[in-house]
Write an enzyme that holds these catalytic residues in place. Structure first.
Site, PDB file in Angstrom:
ATOM      1  CG  HIS A  53      24.000   4.033  11.068  1.00 20.83           C
ATOM      2  ND1 HIS A  53      24.654   4.125   9.857  1.00 20.83           N
ATOM      3  CD2 HIS A  53      22.697   4.313  10.799  1.00 20.83           C
ATOM      4  CE1 HIS A  53      23.800   4.457   8.911  1.00 20.83           C
ATOM      5  NE2 HIS A  53      22.595   4.563   9.455  1.00 20.83           N
ATOM      6  NE  ARG A  74       9.837 -10.171  21.706  1.00 25.13           N
ATOM      7  CZ  ARG A  74       9.664 -10.379  22.985  1.00 25.13           C
ATOM      8  NH1 ARG A  74      10.666 -10.814  23.727  1.00 25.13           N
ATOM      9  NH2 ARG A  74       8.498 -10.168  23.542  1.00 25.13           N
ATOM     10  CG  ASN A  98      -2.325   0.530   0.839  1.00 25.03           C
ATOM     11  OD1 ASN A  98      -2.453   1.457   0.047  1.00 25.03           O
ATOM     12  ND2 ASN A  98      -3.357  -0.053   1.425  1.00 25.03           N
TER      13      ASN A  98
END
Length: 200
Positions: A119, A168, A89
């Site tokens: 990072h 997770r 979408n």
């Protein structure tokens, strides 16, 4: 370094640091992705043209059952793999350097962010790009406004409720919701009304 070599570098889980050949190749790919998505997003395009542009972006032909409602954003594009009969979408952002795989029959809601780059925590490492793939199984339903973080797998048939932040892995046949996303229930036995309330 060419695009195929850079994709292989990312798929091996290797970082990219400014000032390297890998970083220069990444910048080149990013500008190509910007060019393609600019064409995709700045005027009406037919479903066939959308598939053509997304095939250019990903570097692989897309199934005739693929559908997308623009706008769509990607800053790389060449590490996205999309199965059959997938729907994406409007206003989704795919940061795919680390790899995004979407299984057959999956539905991706409005404003979903799939982020595969992290990072370094230390300031001197902050500009390095550390990849980890996102793998979305078959027949997964990801609701509006979901954010999926690097290295996450979402199992077949799972539902991720609107607004969730997935930190997770998500088990197959389960519903998760919240920030961070947590298990709510199995989809077995859910009514259509309950599923609608989860994802909107």
């Amino acid at each position: 370094m060419n695009t195929e070599e850079l994709v292989a570098h990312f798929r091996a889980g290797k970082s990219v640091t400014p000032g390297t050949a890998e970083y220069e190749a990444l910048l080149r790919c990013s500008h190509e992705a910007m060019r393609i998505t600019a064409e995709l997003n700045t005027a009406y395009r037919s479903p066939e043209r959308i598939r053509e542009l997304m095939s250019q972006l990903t570097g692989t032909p897309l199934d005739a059952g693929f559908a997308l409602f623009p706008p769509f954003y990607s800053d790389f594009g060449k590490n996205i793999r999309i199965g059959k009969n997938v729907f994406i979408n409007a206003c989704c952002c795919f940061q795919d350097q680390g790899g995004i795989t979407i299984g057959d029959g999956s539905l991706i809601g409005h404003r979903v962010v799939l982020a595969t780059i992290n990072h370094g925590f230390l300031p001197e490492e902050r500009s390095s790009c550390r990849p980890a793939p996102i793998v979305i199984g078959r027949n997964v339903w990801i609701g509006s406004g979901v954010i999926v973080l690097p290295g996450i797998s979402i199992g077949d048939n799972a539902i991720v409720a609107a607004g969730a932040v997935v930190t997770r892995d998500v088990a197959a046949d389960s519903v998760v919701a919240g920030t961070p996303a947590r298990f709510i229930r199995s989809i077995t036995g859910m009514t259509a009304q309950e599923k609608q309330a989860c994802t909107a």
